[in-house]
Write an enzyme that holds these catalytic residues in place. Structure first.
Site, PDB file in Angstrom:
ATOM      1  CD  GLU A  72      40.565  39.578  37.056  1.00  0.00           C
ATOM      2  OE1 GLU A  72      39.546  39.074  36.567  1.00  0.00           O
ATOM      3  OE2 GLU A  72      41.232  40.466  36.513  1.00  0.00           O
ATOM      4  CG  ASP A  73      44.354  36.494  36.985  1.00  0.00           C
ATOM      5  OD1 ASP A  73      43.134  36.416  37.205  1.00  0.00           O
ATOM      6  OD2 ASP A  73      44.831  36.895  35.911  1.00  0.00           O
TER       7      ASP A  73
END
Length: 769
Positions: free
Chosen positions: A113-114
């Site tokens: 996600e990051d």
């Protein structure tokens, strides 16, 4: 990841900060002082190898290196390196002695996600098992309580689907949320802190309890409670501190006394642990029982740990023979374990004079204590991984119930609502005629029991025998009840059941049936309306002719088109023009008479007009002249109610009260909402004497002269009965829905007051729906 992205990470960063007891992980809420140090890869690896010598050291080190490299220069809100968060999550999982795949997932749970790292790269380096776990957790990382409730609910769907395939997804997610909650006090935005705490209290703490991880559940509840009810938390904490100061020696004295009486009864190997109830548990019990702090009998509790099941009952006899027993405080969860596998004997006793203090004693084996504290994680290492996942998912029947709720729920927010019903409750234990134990929430009814046995049994339920006696379906079940469900071939759920069922599974199934029934009705109504529209134009309205228009009207099937027409989302003329585009071009414009046109808007932006909704039309501000207006049958709006208009193509405007529950179904199309209000400048006489339908619900004694009394009471107060329906009739009482013709809200209130004064009527209130 949730709150972890924007909060500082200082807790559980060094091994001394999280010291695991021999029988479970650390559960202290106290935070460590800020430090830039993190657990080194060798420390984390050694911690895992200490309980699992088969762990792959190289794979663990590789995951640590990838997490460090991927998160790189990312920082948390306070400036700490972001890598401190996944390392802390992995350390918590290691404290629970989880397998290597879970530890690696903890290290990598935020990289997809990051960071630029892809799922394919993770699968290539760590295999499909780890990739599946990371993918599952990634889908769960945005479960925040947002204003967009539907988005939250859709993400919660993903959580249920992920944990239904592998329970380790939930274990990693709980560790992630636990670390975020431990560092939540660093978030500066109070509103955001409360949103995160509320989500933790409503979703994650109950989920931890459902898989038996009471240590995590208790800590999540305490941390959330401190944010949601800070004053109550501080008050209870102060009372506990005072109790510790006043009774510093009590715990040790009681421990020694319990050990003495148990050893005297023949239980030689014994350990007694003293504890105090958590602030949240105290507050919850005070609220639930409506009692003061001093009235609680289990502020202090003692756990008696013994080797065997037989020793548990020997210790129970010793305690009961040595101390006065508190009536109603005995519970045997060893013979009837909780759904999450929890086993223990609970009893309440009073200490001898001069103390005379009430305490709770919990008696269990050492193995039961490990399961009580750590749930699924307590036995993870002792079974093959595949067998563990399968066995745990089979043991946690609630997971299958959630999947069935997911299947039966029509909307995501409805699924979230029904799931919370499934997660929050005290237990009541009932039995089938064959002796099978069924666990239900307290307050559950025979209908909830029927659906717990099987969905088909619930759908065809027509009656129930409780302990051999025929009882109403709304009867609340008690511990130990034997329930026999009577079914009928072709039976269907009653929409009235939704008013008293308490389980999410039952409610979802009933709502699904009602929705399907309504869809069938709408389909036939829509078919008839379109047939009439095409017949008036002299055109073919067969399904073959309608099929090319589906794409234009954005409908997947012919049935969807019929339903959309019946519900007013698509007008019959729109369908005719979509099926025969040439009709749109030749359609004549409406003939305008001299003087016709839209009224000018006043400075306030509203127009006071009459409409075609009644004999003369009720004055409502905000409606354009000529629009057809109707009143919603779900809420029965009356002059005096705050109202809102819903625009439907081909059907004009439908007026709802502003608190109508049906407005939620239009949330996705805010452009259909119309700001309207009653024109209160006109008297009832100026309105032409128009009357409205007000709905009243009443409960009355089942007497011969009941109906004449109701009619006389309504007529006496200048009203008239439009419709009367007996919802439920028992031997002594009956429940009635009454539609009364009134002028406005004040008139309805007068009629209700008259009904309340009528003999034999015990309860009267305005009803909606």
């Amino acid at each position: 990841m949730g709150a972890g992205r924007r909060v500082t990470a200082h807790a559980v960063l060094r091994l001394p900060d999280l010291v695991r007891a021999p029988d479970g992980p650390a559960t202290a809420v106290t935070l460590a002082e800020p430090t830039p140090e993190t657990i080194r890869p060798c420390e984390l690896t050694e911690k895992v190898l200490a309980y699992d010598p088969r762990a792959d050291r190289a794979l663990l080190d590789d995951a640590y290196a990838l997490a460090m490299q991927a998160h790189g220069a990312q920082r948390r809100d306070n400036g700490d390196p972001y890598i401190t968060h996944p390392i802390a999550v992995a350390d918590i999982l290691a404290g629970y002695r989880l397998d290597t795949g879970s530890i690696i997932t903890g290290l990598l749970h935020d990289v997809i996600e990051d960071t630029p790292v892809t799922l394919a790269q993770i699968e290539q380096r760590f295999g499909p098992d780890v990739a599946g776990l990371v993918d599952g957790v990634t889908k769960l990382t945005r479960l925040e309580l947002q204003s967009d409730r539907t988005k939250q609910a859709e993400n919660f769907r993903k959580l249920v689907l992920a944990l239904s395939k592998d329970i380790r997804v939930l274990l990693v997610k709980l560790a992630d949320r636990l670390h975020n909650m431990r560092t939540l006090h660093f978030v500066t935005d109070q509103g955001r802190r409360q949103r995160i705490a509320r989500e933790t209290m409503e979703i994650y703490a109950p989920l931890a309890g459902r898989i038996g991880m009471d240590a995590i559940k208790g800590e999540l509840q305490s941390l959330s409670f401190a944010q949601l009810e800070p004053e109550a938390f501080d008050t209870i904490q102060a009372r506990l501190n005072f109790l510790r100061g006043q009774g510093a020696d009590i715990i040790e004295e009681v421990r020694q006394e319990l050990m003495r009486v148990c050893r005297a009864a023949g239980v030689s190997e014994i350990e007694v642990l003293g504890r105090e109830k958590s602030p949240y548990s105290i507050w919850e019990k005070m609220q639930h029982r409506n009692v003061a702090y001093e009235q609680l009998s289990d502020i202090m509790a003692f756990r008696v740990l013994v080797p065997t099941r037989d020793d548990c009952y020997m210790a129970l006899g010793a305690v009961h023979s040595s101390f006065p027993v508190i009536a109603g405080r005995f519970k045997d969860y060893i013979s009837t374990p909780k759904a999450n596998g929890y086993q223990s004997i609970h009893t309440g006793v009073t200490l001898r004079e001069p103390r005379n203090q009430k305490i709770e004693v919990q008696i269990r084996t050492f193995a039961m204590h490990d399961v009580a504290e750590n749930g699924v994680a307590a036995h993870w290492l002792y079974k093959d991984h595949d067998a563990t996942v399968a066995a745990d998912l089979q043991r946690f029947r609630w997971v299958q119930d959630l999947l069935e709720i997911l299947e039966n729920s029509q909307a995501a927010d409805e699924f979230l609502e029904n799931t919370k019903l499934e997660l929050y409750h005290d237990q009541v234990f009932c039995f089938t005629p064959k002796g099978e134990l069924i666990q239900l929430p307290r307050g559950a009814t025979s209908v909830d029991f029927a659906y717990a046995v099987h969905s088909q049994v619930g759908d065809t339920c027509v009656g129930a025998k409780i302990n051999g006696r025929l009882m109403p379906l709304r009867y609340e079940l008690q511990n130990g009840d034997q329930v026999e469900i009577m079914t009928a071939r072709g039976g269907t759920p009653s929409p009235q059941w939704e008013r008293f069922v308490v389980t999410g599974k039952a409610r979802a199934r009933i709502r699904r049936f009602v929705a399907q029934q309504q869809r069938t009705i709408n389909r036939e109504q829509g078919r008839a309306v379109l047939a009439k529209a095409f017949r008036q134009e002299g055109l073919d309205g067969s399904e073959r002719a309608l099929d090319p228009a589906l794409k234009t009207l954005k409908c997947l099937t012919i049935d969807d088109l019929y339903v959309a027409v019946a519900s007013g989302h698509i007008g019959p003329k729109d369908v005719v023009h979509a099926a025969y585009p040439e009709m749109r071009e030749t359609a004549r414009a409406p003939r305008m008479l001299p003087g016709m046109g839209l009224p000018a808007r006043p400075a306030g932006g509203r127009v006071s007009t009459k409409f075609d909704g009644g004999p003369t039309g009720a004055p409502i501000r905000g409606i354009i002249s000529g629009m057809v207006v109707s009143y919603a049958g779900c809420c029965h709006p009356l002059p005096g109610d705050p109202i809102v208009g819903i625009v439907a193509t081909g059907r004009g405007v439908t007026i709802h009260t502003r608190d109508c529950a049906q407005l939620q179904s239009f949330a996705a199309t805010p452009e259909r909402f119309l700001d309207v209000e009653w024109d209160e400048t006109l008297s009832p006489q100026a309105r032409g004497g128009q009357a409205y339908a007000g709905r009243v619900s009443l409960i009355a004694s089942n007497e011969r002269d009941l109906l004449p009394n109701i009619s006389n009471a309504v007529t006496k107060h200048d009203g008239s009965v439009l419709n009367l329906r007996v919802v439920s009739r028992q031997q002594d009482f009956c429940e009635i829905l009454l539609d009364v013709e009134v002028r406005d809200l004040r008139h309805l209130s007068t009629v209700i007051a008259g009904l309340r004064a009528t003999g034999g009527i015990t309860q009267v209130e305005r009803a909606k729906g």
